[in-house]
Design an enzyme around this catalytic site. Structure first.
Site, mmCIF file in Angstrom:
data_model
loop_
_atom_site.group_PDB
_atom_site.id
_atom_site.type_symbol
_atom_site.label_atom_id
_atom_site.label_comp_id
_atom_site.label_asym_id
_atom_site.label_seq_id
_atom_site.Cartn_x
_atom_site.Cartn_y
_atom_site.Cartn_z
ATOM 1 N N ASN A 9 33.235 48.295 49.209
ATOM 2 C CA ASN A 9 34.337 48.845 48.802
ATOM 3 C C ASN A 9 34.019 50.355 48.035
ATOM 4 O O ASN A 9 33.589 50.324 47.328
ATOM 5 C CB ASN A 9 34.971 48.044 47.715
ATOM 6 C CG ASN A 9 36.262 48.635 46.990
ATOM 7 O OD1 ASN A 9 36.646 49.535 47.584
ATOM 8 N ND2 ASN A 9 36.566 48.007 46.088
ATOM 9 N N LYS A 11 35.973 52.792 47.398
ATOM 10 C CA LYS A 11 36.894 53.005 46.405
ATOM 11 C C LYS A 11 37.174 54.543 46.484
ATOM 12 O O LYS A 11 37.161 54.783 47.395
ATOM 13 C CB LYS A 11 36.499 52.727 44.786
ATOM 14 C CG LYS A 11 35.958 51.295 44.537
ATOM 15 C CD LYS A 11 35.663 51.074 43.029
ATOM 16 C CE LYS A 11 35.359 49.617 43.089
ATOM 17 N NZ LYS A 11 35.207 49.073 41.816
ATOM 18 N N HIS A 100 43.070 43.968 44.359
ATOM 19 C CA HIS A 100 41.866 44.231 43.421
ATOM 20 C C HIS A 100 42.228 44.602 41.881
ATOM 21 O O HIS A 100 43.483 45.021 41.861
ATOM 22 C CB HIS A 100 41.246 45.484 44.110
ATOM 23 C CG HIS A 100 39.788 45.899 43.537
ATOM 24 N ND1 HIS A 100 39.754 46.492 42.246
ATOM 25 C CD2 HIS A 100 38.589 45.335 44.083
ATOM 26 C CE1 HIS A 100 38.239 46.378 41.820
ATOM 27 N NE2 HIS A 100 37.846 45.830 42.859
ATOM 28 N N GLU A 102 41.511 46.636 39.890
ATOM 29 C CA GLU A 102 41.819 48.255 39.451
ATOM 30 C C GLU A 102 43.226 48.444 39.853
ATOM 31 O O GLU A 102 44.066 49.196 39.074
ATOM 32 C CB GLU A 102 40.790 49.125 40.077
ATOM 33 C CG GLU A 102 39.432 49.091 39.516
ATOM 34 C CD GLU A 102 38.264 49.474 40.259
ATOM 35 O OE1 GLU A 102 38.335 49.824 41.551
ATOM 36 O OE2 GLU A 102 37.062 49.162 39.934
ATOM 37 N N GLU A 172 36.027 38.090 41.456
ATOM 38 C CA GLU A 172 35.592 39.432 40.693
ATOM 39 C C GLU A 172 35.943 39.303 39.261
ATOM 40 O O GLU A 172 37.129 39.846 38.958
ATOM 41 C CB GLU A 172 36.115 40.586 41.407
ATOM 42 C CG GLU A 172 35.710 40.779 42.812
ATOM 43 C CD GLU A 172 35.837 42.275 43.083
ATOM 44 O OE1 GLU A 172 34.752 42.699 43.778
ATOM 45 O OE2 GLU A 172 36.742 43.063 42.968
ATOM 46 N N GLY A 178 31.861 47.236 37.513
ATOM 47 C CA GLY A 178 31.167 48.422 37.393
ATOM 48 C C GLY A 178 30.512 48.607 35.941
ATOM 49 O O GLY A 178 30.289 49.666 35.537
ATOM 50 N N SER A 214 29.325 44.171 39.878
ATOM 51 C CA SER A 214 28.058 44.665 39.487
ATOM 52 C C SER A 214 26.772 43.861 40.304
ATOM 53 O O SER A 214 25.784 43.613 39.915
ATOM 54 C CB SER A 214 27.658 44.564 38.199
ATOM 55 O OG SER A 214 28.345 45.226 37.287
HETATM 56 P P1 PGA Z 1 31.077 47.009 41.468
HETATM 57 O O1 PGA Z 1 32.620 46.949 42.083
HETATM 58 O O2 PGA Z 1 30.176 46.420 42.445
HETATM 59 O O3 PGA Z 1 31.029 48.540 41.220
HETATM 60 O O4 PGA Z 1 31.058 46.267 40.085
HETATM 61 C C1 PGA Z 1 32.997 45.699 42.542
HETATM 62 C C2 PGA Z 1 34.471 45.710 43.164
HETATM 63 O O5 PGA Z 1 35.254 46.498 42.308
HETATM 64 O O6 PGA Z 1 34.766 45.365 44.122
#
Ligand code: PGA
Length: 254
Positions: A9, A11, A100, A102, A172, A178, A214
């Site tokens: 992903n 983003k 997601h 976010e 998640e 992140g 992460s």
């Molecule tokens: P990350 O994000 O691997 O940077 O923690 C995962 C995600 O948001 O799908």
């Protein structure tokens, strides 16, 4: 659909040139590797979907295209700025990430929007990767399973009323995204089992459950050993070819 999936992903990252550099290197490596029963998914920003898929066609490099989101409006119409599931299918997507955290948090997506997006994805024969997970606060309060089951209700109700071909869930934990912090293996195992059983009881079938938050080359080898972890949804570490391929290889080796 394969038993294991590793989905990148990206983003809101990368410019055209960086997409080209990534895809060029990525396809050179991928061409020489033969993964059995493992699907690799690249989810770039909408703007670069066609650019990314063009590499697969030219280089016969074996990955699938995913979108990071889809409109909750179905079909076509006067919805300025929106992208329809049919358009995603048209440019070659197989997967679409839905719900997601976010988007849930920064863009106030609620369960009814997430449900509408799952419906739209399934109608266009896209495979939704539905993200679920608790915040740090919710985990502290012991509410992980409660939160996840409310989110899974959306998946279950759509699957029951609209039917489905394929569905993927990504666990998640919001506090792991992140941040460089991951839950313990026991914590991940517990939630994955909970998700698998809930879906099996409701829909009579097993679904792939990915872990996200992460994931990096340093921890992917041990995370993939956890029972009921069928692959990963990778954010930050999917931006570099080397770290993403290292993660893919650790899943392939399991
Ligand atoms: P990350 O994000 O691997 O940077 O923690 C995962 C995600 O948001 O799908």
């Amino acid at each position: 659909m394969a038993d294991r999936i590793v989905a990148a992903n990206w983003k809101m990252n990368k410019l055209k040139r960086e997409v080209d550099i990534f895809m060029d290197q990525f396809c050179k490596i991928l061409r020489d590797l033969n993964y059995d029963n493992l699907e690799i998914v690249i989810s770039p920003p909408y703007l670069y979907l066609e650019r990314v898929i063009s590499y697969r066609d030219i280089n016969s490099c074996n990955f699938y295209l995913g979108a990071q989101d889809v409109s909750s409006f179905r079909g076509f119409g006067a919805y300025t700025g929106e992208i329809s599931s049919k358009q995603l299918k048209d440019v070659g997507c197989k997967y679409v990430i839905v719900g997601h955290s976010e988007r849930r948090q920064l863009l106030n997506e609620d369960e009814s929007t997430v449900r509408a997006k799952i419906v739209s994805a399934l109608e266009a024969e896209l495979v939704p990767i539905v993200c679920v997970g608790e915040t740090g606060e919710e985990r502290k309060n012991g509410e992980t399973e409660k939160v996840v089951s409310v989110q899974l209700d959306s998946v279950i109700s759509v699957a029951k009323s609209n039917g489905y071909n394929s569905l993927v869930v990504a666990y998640e934990p919001v506090w792991a995204i992140g941040t460089g912090v991951t839950p313990t293996c026991e914590e991940i195992e517990k939630v994955h089992l909970f998700i698998k059983e809930l879906l099996k009881d409701a829909l009579g079938k097993e679904f792939p459950v990915l872990y996200g938050g992460s994931v990096k080359p340093e921890n992917s080898g041990s995370l993939i050993e956890i029972a009921n972890v069928d692959g990963f949804l990778v954010g930050g570490a999917s931006l570099s070819v080397k770290s993403f391929i290292d993660i893919v290889n650790s899943v392939a080796r399991r």
